[in-house]
Each structure stands twice: as structure tokens, then as C-alpha cells.
Design a protein around this motif. Structure first.
Motif, PDB file in Angstrom:
ATOM      1  N   ALA A 119       0.797  -1.196   0.067  1.00 24.55           N
ATOM      2  CA  ALA A 119       0.235   0.003  -0.031  1.00 24.55           C
ATOM      3  C   ALA A 119       0.851   1.288   0.084  1.00 24.55           C
ATOM      4  N   MET A 120       1.975   1.264   0.710  1.00 22.51           N
ATOM      5  CA  MET A 120       2.928   2.477   0.869  1.00 22.51           C
ATOM      6  C   MET A 120       3.615   2.565  -0.663  1.00 22.51           C
ATOM      7  N   SER A 121       3.852   1.311  -1.131  1.00 26.62           N
ATOM      8  CA  SER A 121       4.495   1.472  -2.414  1.00 26.62           C
ATOM      9  C   SER A 121       3.651   2.023  -3.437  1.00 26.62           C
ATOM     10  N   GLU A 122       2.406   1.567  -3.513  1.00 28.18           N
ATOM     11  CA  GLU A 122       1.296   2.062  -4.515  1.00 28.18           C
ATOM     12  C   GLU A 122       0.899   3.766  -4.218  1.00 28.18           C
ATOM     13  N   SER A 123       1.130   3.927  -3.174  1.00 32.80           N
ATOM     14  CA  SER A 123       0.674   5.521  -2.946  1.00 32.80           C
ATOM     15  C   SER A 123       1.851   6.314  -3.799  1.00 32.80           C
ATOM     16  N   ILE A 124       2.955   5.894  -3.897  1.00 31.95           N
ATOM     17  CA  ILE A 124       3.896   6.665  -4.854  1.00 31.95           C
ATOM     18  C   ILE A 124       3.257   6.700  -6.117  1.00 31.95           C
ATOM     19  N   GLY A 125       2.870   5.846  -6.965  1.00 31.46           N
ATOM     20  CA  GLY A 125       2.161   5.820  -8.134  1.00 31.46           C
ATOM     21  C   GLY A 125       1.124   6.654  -8.171  1.00 31.46           C
ATOM     22  N   LEU A 143       7.259   8.318 -14.461  1.00 30.14           N
ATOM     23  CA  LEU A 143       8.484   7.948 -13.412  1.00 30.14           C
ATOM     24  C   LEU A 143       7.928   7.413 -12.111  1.00 30.14           C
ATOM     25  N   LEU A 144       6.627   7.994 -11.467  1.00 34.83           N
ATOM     26  CA  LEU A 144       6.495   7.772 -10.207  1.00 34.83           C
ATOM     27  C   LEU A 144       5.660   6.355 -10.035  1.00 34.83           C
ATOM     28  N   ILE A 145       5.023   5.981 -11.319  1.00 34.10           N
ATOM     29  CA  ILE A 145       4.475   4.858 -11.472  1.00 34.10           C
ATOM     30  C   ILE A 145       5.472   3.614 -11.580  1.00 34.10           C
ATOM     31  N   LEU A 146       6.586   3.835 -12.305  1.00 31.18           N
ATOM     32  CA  LEU A 146       7.585   2.988 -12.512  1.00 31.18           C
ATOM     33  C   LEU A 146       8.387   2.922 -11.191  1.00 31.18           C
ATOM     34  N   VAL A 147       8.635   3.760 -10.473  1.00 32.36           N
ATOM     35  CA  VAL A 147       9.150   3.435  -9.092  1.00 32.36           C
ATOM     36  C   VAL A 147       8.189   2.749  -8.130  1.00 32.36           C
ATOM     37  N   SER A 148       7.093   3.102  -8.274  1.00 37.91           N
ATOM     38  CA  SER A 148       6.041   2.433  -7.372  1.00 37.91           C
ATOM     39  C   SER A 148       6.311   0.998  -7.913  1.00 37.91           C
TER      40      SER A 148
END
Length: 176
Positions: A119-125, A143-148
Motif C-alpha cells: 500500500a505504501m509503495s502504491e501510494s507513490i504511483g 516516473l512515479l508509477i515506475l518507481v512504485s
């Protein structure tokens, strides 16, 4: 690894955890993981579809500040997810008590840590989607979806990690 050869793993006072129970728990977590990863693709698709007709209510100066804040929060989230996940998996003390479910305590702990870290990782996307809708910069979205997605792949459910957690719980209950 020796743990894979056994059909059951003894886990101290909680008894045996069967290979079937481990596989069932892992399947559930992999379904959750795949669903959350798929949500990122949906955010990307919907963002690109909706973004064309969306008029941003934010002026450029406010957006520049918001952009810096969301990138900083994304970076902090990326760092924090590792420590929170480790605390949820291996932390001891009053913060974790087994619940009254039929699920093995190692699975309970692992599911909680996985859902929190994903959930924390998905929040970046989601931050990338927000920035794209407000600023129309596709780089923010990609970029942020890729990082997520990279963080979600890094923290995906793994059998060896679950087995190690179960074995660690056994070792800690055997110590006086």
C-alpha cells in the motif's frame, strides 16, 4: 534449502505449519500483490485518458511547491517502507499479538507486512497520477508509477522469506 524438503515446519508453541497452508497463504498474497500491481496500470491508463480533458484548478506556483512536496514524500515513503516492513515482520514486543484467526501467526504477520508495504509503495504511483492530472507532465506519471511498480516487485511475496519468518518465530519461542 532444508526447509523446502520438509512437508511441515515446526513453529514452537503454535505447532506445525503445513506446506499446503504456506502455499494457500502465499497464493492469497500473490493475488493481492497482482491486484495492486494491476491498479498501477489502471492509474496509468485512466490518467492518460482523463488527463486530456481535465483542467487543473492549481496555479503554476502552487503546483511547483506541491510537486516538490510529493516527490519528497515519495522518496521518504520509499525509504520508510523498508523499515516499516522489517518492523512488522521481525519486531518484537507489545505491538504485535496473534489474532484469533485460524491462520498461522507467521502468515498473519507476513500478510500484514505485505499489505502495508504494498500500500505504501502504491501510494507513490498515486502521487504520480495526482501530479499528472494537475500539471499535465507525463514524466511525473511515468516516473512515479515506475518507481512504485519497482518497489512492489522488490517487496513481492516470497516463499523463502515466509519460511524464514516461520523458522525465526520457532527459534524465538524456544529461547528461555
Amino acid at each position: 534449502m532444508e526447509l523446502y524438503k520438509n512437508r511441515h515446519i515446526h513453529t514452537g508453541r503454535w505447532g506445525m505449519i503445513s506446506e499446503q497452508e504456506l502455499n494457500k497463504g502465499l497464493l492469497t498474497m500473490k493475488i493481492i500483490w497482482f491486484g495492486m500491481l494491476t491498479a498501477l496500470a489502471i492509474y496509468l491508463f485512466m490518467g492518460l485518458q482523463i488527463g486530456a480533458g481535465f483542467k487543473s484548478p492549481v496555479d503554476k506556483d502552487t503546483f511547483a511547491i506541491l510537486r516538490m512536496v510529493l516527490y519528497a514524500v515519495s522518496f521518504a515513503t520509499l525509504i520508510a517502507v523498508r523499515y516499516i516492513r522489517r518492523l512488522a515482520l521481525y519486531g518484537k514486543g507489545k505491538y504485535w499479538q496473534p489474532s484469533q484467526t485460524p491462520q498461522h501467526p507467521a502468515l498473519q504477520r507476513y500478510v500484514g507486512a505485505m499489505v502495508a508495504s504494498l500500500a505504501m509503495s502504491e501510494s507513490i504511483g498515486i502521487f504520480g497520477l495526482v501530479l499528472f492530472l494537475l500539471g499535465k507532465n507525463t514524466i511525473d506519471l511515468y516516473l512515479l508509477i515506475l518507481v512504485s511498480a519497482a518497489a512492489m516487485v522488490m517487496y513481492r511475496p516470497r516463499k523463502d522469506e515466509l519460511l524464514s519468518l516461520a523458522q525465526g518465530m520457532e527459534d524465538s519461542t524456544m529461547d528461555p
